[in-house]
Write a protein that holds these residues in place. Structure first.
Motif: not given
Length: 227
Positions: A197-200, A209-224
């Motif tokens: 999604a770009g910088a956030y 304040s902090m600027t980090v990468p931002r992602f849009t999650a379409n699928i999330v698998d909890v593995t542990g």
């Protein structure tokens, strides 16, 4: 003194009314073509002026209506059967394209696996990779009232790590919809299928304040979990 019982006698030098020496009144003038035409021409000019004034008045009213945001005229486009069919096909093709894009969001095979190094490069310039689909792994580090109900902070890497603390790239993950992240809690280990999604930029608890990468999650698998 004039005798009222006798009419006045004309003078000798005054011609009689029926005398040939008296000039007759001129005959009435017959109207010419010009005399017949000019009233019509004048009427035409008057009508033309009235039409022009009416057009100006209507145009002024329309301008006033447009300045008030009013719609005073409507237009209707009539398509031929062939044009209508092409328009219908174009709409259906666009709908099919959008449906395919949405379906691909939930197709794991459409996401690209990324190395730790490439993910680090992406994190340095996330705006340059907007829209790209990647598979990343990580640990949920914050998911509370501070982040909101539809996004969380995570430490991530391109590949699965042996220890949770090796997920060292700080990012923000936003669910494409609330159900996508509904079962995620802090300290979960996750595999996430995301779009960049770009910088956030966000405010930290220490007042900075902090600027980090931002992602849009379409699928999330909890593995542990780390707990």
């Amino acid at each position: 003194m004039t005798n009222p019982f006798y009419p006045k006698q004309p003078r000798r030098d005054e011609p009689r009314p029926d005398s040939p020496g008296r000039s007759a009144p001129p005959p009435p003038k017959r109207p010419t073509n010009a005399d017949r035409v000019w009233p019509w021409a004048l009427g035409g000019v008057v009508i033309g002026v009235l039409v022009v004034v009416s057009v100006v008045v209507v145009a002024t009213v329309n301008d006033d209506d447009e300045s008030l945001g009013l719609v005073t005229t409507t237009s209707r486009v009539v398509l031929s059967p062939a044009q209508g069919e092409r328009s219908r096909q174009a709409v259906e093709a666009e709908r099919a394209r959008i449906d395919a894009i949405n379906a691909a969001k939930f197709d794991r095979s459409t996401y690209e696996v990324i190395s730790d190094r490439d993910l680090a490069l992406l994190a340095g310039s996330p705006d340059a990779a907007k829209g790209r689909k990647r598979v990343i792994h990580g640990v949920v580090t914050q998911f509370d009232s501070g982040t909101g109900a539809t996004q969380f902070r995570a430490g991530v890497a391109g590949a699965q790590q042996d220890a949770w603390y090796d997920y060292d790239i700080n990012v923000v993950i936003a669910g494409a919809s609330p159900p996508v992240v509904a079962n995620v809690v802090k300290d979960d280990l996750v595999t996430i299928y995301v779009e960049v999604a770009g910088a956030y930029r966000y405010d930290t608890t220490l007042g900075g304040s902090m600027t980090v990468p931002r992602f849009t999650a379409n699928i999330v698998d909890v593995t542990g979990t780390t707990g």
